[in-house]
Structures are given as C-alpha cells and as structure tokens.
Design a protein around this motif. Structure first.
Motif, mmCIF file in Angstrom:
data_model
loop_
_atom_site.group_PDB
_atom_site.id
_atom_site.type_symbol
_atom_site.label_atom_id
_atom_site.label_comp_id
_atom_site.label_asym_id
_atom_site.label_seq_id
_atom_site.Cartn_x
_atom_site.Cartn_y
_atom_site.Cartn_z
ATOM 1 N N ALA A 214 0.829 -1.198 0.000
ATOM 2 C CA ALA A 214 0.000 0.000 0.000
ATOM 3 C C ALA A 214 0.864 1.250 0.000
ATOM 4 O O ALA A 214 1.948 1.280 0.597
ATOM 5 N N ALA A 215 0.357 2.297 -0.664
ATOM 6 C CA ALA A 215 1.104 3.546 -0.770
ATOM 7 C C ALA A 215 1.394 4.186 0.588
ATOM 8 O O ALA A 215 2.522 4.645 0.820
ATOM 9 N N PRO A 216 0.420 4.272 1.522
ATOM 10 C CA PRO A 216 0.755 4.890 2.821
ATOM 11 C C PRO A 216 1.857 4.163 3.573
ATOM 12 O O PRO A 216 2.720 4.803 4.188
ATOM 13 N N THR A 217 1.824 2.827 3.528
ATOM 14 C CA THR A 217 2.852 2.051 4.220
ATOM 15 C C THR A 217 4.220 2.291 3.609
ATOM 16 O O THR A 217 5.218 2.474 4.317
ATOM 17 N N MET A 218 4.271 2.328 2.287
ATOM 18 C CA MET A 218 5.544 2.554 1.619
ATOM 19 C C MET A 218 6.069 3.957 1.911
ATOM 20 O O MET A 218 7.276 4.141 2.158
ATOM 21 N N THR A 219 5.185 4.957 1.892
ATOM 22 C CA THR A 219 5.613 6.324 2.178
ATOM 23 C C THR A 219 6.160 6.435 3.592
ATOM 24 O O THR A 219 7.194 7.086 3.829
ATOM 25 N N TRP A 220 5.486 5.801 4.536
ATOM 26 C CA TRP A 220 5.917 5.844 5.936
ATOM 27 C C TRP A 220 7.282 5.191 6.112
ATOM 28 O O TRP A 220 8.195 5.772 6.720
ATOM 29 N N LEU A 221 7.457 3.995 5.574
ATOM 30 C CA LEU A 221 8.739 3.302 5.712
ATOM 31 C C LEU A 221 9.852 4.049 4.987
ATOM 32 O O LEU A 221 10.985 4.133 5.472
ATOM 33 N N GLY A 222 9.541 4.598 3.811
ATOM 34 C CA GLY A 222 10.547 5.357 3.086
ATOM 35 C C GLY A 222 10.975 6.601 3.840
ATOM 36 O O GLY A 222 12.158 6.963 3.853
ATOM 37 N N ALA A 223 10.024 7.255 4.499
ATOM 38 C CA ALA A 223 10.351 8.436 5.290
ATOM 39 C C ALA A 223 11.260 8.071 6.462
ATOM 40 O O ALA A 223 12.207 8.806 6.786
ATOM 41 N N LEU A 224 10.988 6.949 7.108
ATOM 42 C CA LEU A 224 11.841 6.507 8.215
ATOM 43 C C LEU A 224 13.255 6.207 7.721
ATOM 44 O O LEU A 224 14.246 6.553 8.376
ATOM 45 N N ALA A 225 13.358 5.566 6.548
ATOM 46 C CA ALA A 225 14.676 5.256 5.992
ATOM 47 C C ALA A 225 15.422 6.533 5.626
ATOM 48 O O ALA A 225 16.627 6.663 5.876
ATOM 49 N N GLY A 226 14.713 7.486 5.022
ATOM 50 C CA GLY A 226 15.357 8.751 4.679
ATOM 51 C C GLY A 226 15.804 9.523 5.904
ATOM 52 O O GLY A 226 16.886 10.118 5.915
ATOM 53 N N THR A 227 14.990 9.486 6.953
ATOM 54 C CA THR A 227 15.365 10.159 8.199
ATOM 55 C C THR A 227 16.620 9.530 8.797
ATOM 56 O O THR A 227 17.530 10.235 9.250
ATOM 57 N N ALA A 228 16.667 8.203 8.801
ATOM 58 C CA ALA A 228 17.835 7.511 9.343
ATOM 59 C C ALA A 228 19.096 7.862 8.564
ATOM 60 O O ALA A 228 20.175 8.040 9.140
ATOM 61 N N ALA A 229 18.970 7.971 7.240
ATOM 62 C CA ALA A 229 20.137 8.303 6.416
ATOM 63 C C ALA A 229 20.636 9.724 6.677
ATOM 64 O O ALA A 229 21.819 10.010 6.469
ATOM 65 N N LEU A 230 19.748 10.594 7.151
ATOM 66 C CA LEU A 230 20.109 11.990 7.389
ATOM 67 C C LEU A 230 20.578 12.264 8.816
ATOM 68 O O LEU A 230 20.936 13.402 9.137
ATOM 69 N N LEU A 231 20.590 11.257 9.674
ATOM 70 C CA LEU A 231 20.956 11.455 11.072
ATOM 71 C C LEU A 231 22.362 12.043 11.280
ATOM 72 O O LEU A 231 22.585 12.728 12.283
ATOM 73 N N PRO A 232 23.346 11.817 10.391
ATOM 74 C CA PRO A 232 24.644 12.481 10.584
ATOM 75 C C PRO A 232 24.556 14.015 10.638
ATOM 76 O O PRO A 232 25.473 14.666 11.150
ATOM 77 N N PHE A 233 23.470 14.586 10.141
ATOM 78 C CA PHE A 233 23.305 16.044 10.188
ATOM 79 C C PHE A 233 22.647 16.502 11.492
ATOM 80 O O PHE A 233 22.355 17.701 11.625
ATOM 81 N N ALA A 234 22.413 15.590 12.430
ATOM 82 C CA ALA A 234 21.723 15.950 13.673
ATOM 83 C C ALA A 234 22.455 17.025 14.478
ATOM 84 O O ALA A 234 21.812 17.979 14.949
ATOM 85 N N PRO A 235 23.782 16.927 14.678
ATOM 86 C CA PRO A 235 24.455 17.999 15.431
ATOM 87 C C PRO A 235 24.300 19.375 14.784
ATOM 88 O O PRO A 235 24.086 20.382 15.479
ATOM 89 N N THR A 236 24.393 19.420 13.461
ATOM 90 C CA THR A 236 24.215 20.693 12.767
ATOM 91 C C THR A 236 22.798 21.218 12.929
ATOM 92 O O THR A 236 22.583 22.420 13.128
ATOM 93 N N LEU A 237 21.823 20.312 12.848
ATOM 94 C CA LEU A 237 20.429 20.721 13.014
ATOM 95 C C LEU A 237 20.186 21.316 14.393
ATOM 96 O O LEU A 237 19.526 22.355 14.531
ATOM 97 N N LEU A 238 20.711 20.686 15.416
ATOM 98 C CA LEU A 238 20.512 21.182 16.772
ATOM 99 C C LEU A 238 21.143 22.565 16.948
ATOM 100 O O LEU A 238 20.559 23.449 17.585
#
Length: 323
Positions: A214-238
């Motif tokens: 289903a599209a909602p499930t895929m969007t949700w999981l993809g968003a979680l994966a994208g967020t995890a990939a961006l975690l190295p930018f967490a110190p800069t974000l804070l």
C-alpha cells in the motif's frame, strides 16, 4: 390450477443484469483532486526551501523536514490501522502489512534516494538559484520517467504523451538556458539536475513497489529510511535550531508535514492509479505554480523568456495528461 406437463419445456431463465453500486463505478475526481493537492504542496516546497534556506543548511533542513514528516506519517499509519481493525476485527489487515526481505530493502533504498538524497541536493541547489529555476530544472525528471517507463516498465508511450513531453521540455530548456530571473549559477543548475535524476529513479522504483504494498505504508517506511540516512546532520540541526528565527523553523516544520507527509500520501495514491508517465507528466504543473508563489511571496520576478517557458510547460502537461 393444472400443473405443468413434465414434457412441457421450462421457461427460459433470463439473466438479470447485476446492479452496479455507485461506489463501484470508476471515478476520476478523487484522483484528480489528489493530483492537484500534490502539485500545490510540492510547489510550495520550493518556496519554503528558499525561505528557510537562509537559516538552515541543506543537510540540517532535510533532517528537520524528515523528522516532522516521519512523525506525521507515523500518526497517520497508526490511526488508519486502528480504524481498519475496528471495522474488520476478524479480517486480516493485508493492505497494511509490512514488507520483508528484498522488498523492504528496495523501499529503504527508495526512501534514502528521494527523502534523503533528493532533499539535500535540492536544498543545496536553492541556495544558488531561485525557486522558479529549481522547480523548472527538476521538471526534467518527468521526461526521464516517461521515457524510462516505456523502456523499463513496458508502458506504452502514446503520441499525445510524447508530444506533450516534447513541448514541456522546450519550456524547461528556455528556463535552464539563462535562469528564471535572468541568472543561473552553474553549480546550482548541476545540483538541480542531480535532484531530477534522483527524482526519476525514485518514481520508477516506487511505481514497481506499489504493486506489492500500500502507498501509505511505503511512504511511511521510506520516510523513516530517509530520516535515518540523514541522522549524521543531527548535530548541525541542533545548533542551527537554537540560532534560527521561529519563522524559519516553522517553515521547516511546514515542509515536513505538508509537502512531504501529505504531499507524498496523495502522490502515492495517484501513482498507484495512473501510469508513471501520466502521473509525472502532471507534475509539470508544479513549476508554473511555483513561479506564482515565489513571485508573490518572495518577490522573485521572472524574465519574459522564462514566462514563455512556463507557458510551454503548462501547455505540455495539459496535452500529455488529457484523455
């Protein structure tokens, strides 16, 4: 009353046409409405990136956007799953089941490419070029998708779609030649083109995966994966979160909830019901809407040649998507 003779032929059984309930009849207006919602929200994203980009770096903005999007999508998935179980307590919830193995890996790849790589590249591009230029360069992606859908997905490239794509491409070329406001930074243009390539790859992969989940499930999981990939930018974000004005932070949150969470839910709904070529051709409407928003909200005045290019983009999408 006499009984019928055993040798008398029986009355022919006449087939009764099945009644078609209104909700079973194919309807196009929900798809059109979802496509229009996606176009408006995605157009606003270019303006929002340009606005918040003064206070947030590309990676930090992408991470902040995806944290907000993941939170909103998690709430949506939890609520819809609860309602589904309440309606059908004794029926399996197959539409919301999670993928496994290779399919889950492909969903993660899709999320990293689109929610991670695309967002960072586009954020970086809009630090160098205006919102209209970025939107029109990213509009090259539907051309790539329409062609690749024929080669990879086996979809039929109709003459109407082909002509519409060609007309829209001419409009995009006019913008890329000198920039929407008369200036185009080469590095910014290259980053916008990279965004278009990631966009096209993600759309093709999503089209294949939507046949399995289903599209909602895929969007949700993809968003979680994208967020995890961006975690190295967490110190800069804070660090930037502590220094940024409230308006810029609200802009980042807006990007996460509306263009990302809601926009990608409506996009998945449309993509699962239209062909990849037809759906992505409809996104040619994003640049003209972006131009109007950036002109009104950011004061980015377009050049006359750019207006001609925008008109060609609009003409191409109408011709390509009209049945």
């Amino acid at each position: 009353m006499s009984s019928p003779s055993m040798t008398e032929p029986a009355a022919p059984i006449r087939a009764v046409p099945a009644y078609t309930w209104p909700e079973d009849r194919p309807r196009s207006w929900p798809i059109v409405a979802a496509a229009g919602t996606t176009i408006l929200l995605w157009a606003s994203a270019f303006v929002g990136i340009r606005f918040a980009g003064h206070d947030y770096s590309p990676g930090a903005m992408a991470l902040g956007r995806m944290v907000a999007a993941s939170a909103a999508l998690s709430v949506f998935v939890a609520v819809t799953a609860g309602r589904r179980r309440a309606r059908t307590p004794h029926v399996g919830t197959r539409p919301g089941t999670l993928p496994r193995g290779g399919v889950l890996g492909l969903v993660a790849l899709w999320g990293v490419a689109w929610f991670g790589g695309y967002n960072v590249a586009l954020n970086a591009a809009e630090r160098l070029v205006d919102a209209g230029t970025a939107a029109l360069l990213v509009a090259v992606a539907p051309i790539l998708v329409a062609v690749a859908a024929v080669l990879v997905l086996g979809e039929r490239l109709t003459r109407r779609l082909g002509v519409g794509v060609a007309v829209a491409f001419v409009g995009v070329a006019l913008i890329a030649a000198s920039g929407f406001t008369g200036h185009a930074d080469k590095v910014g243009v290259a980053l916008a083109v990279l965004s278009a390539l990631l966009y096209a790859f993600a759309v093709l992969l999503q089209k294949r995966l939507l046949a399995r989940m289903a599209a909602p499930t895929m969007t949700w999981l993809g968003a979680l994966a994208g967020t995890a990939a961006l975690l190295p930018f967490a110190p800069t974000l804070l660090a930037e979160l502590a220094a940024a004005p409230p308006a810029a932070t609200v802009g980042v949150l807006f990007l996460g909830v509306f263009p990302t969470a809601i926009g990608f839910l409506t996009w998945g709904y449309v993509l699962s019901r239209w062909t990849a070529g037809r759906t992505t051709a409809a996104t040619y409407l994003v640049p003209p809407v972006t131009v109007l928003l950036s002109w009104t909200l950011l004061g980015e005045v377009p050049a006359p040649l750019a207006l001609l290019g925008g008109a060609l983009c609009l003409t191409g999408v109408v011709f390509a998507t009209r049945r």
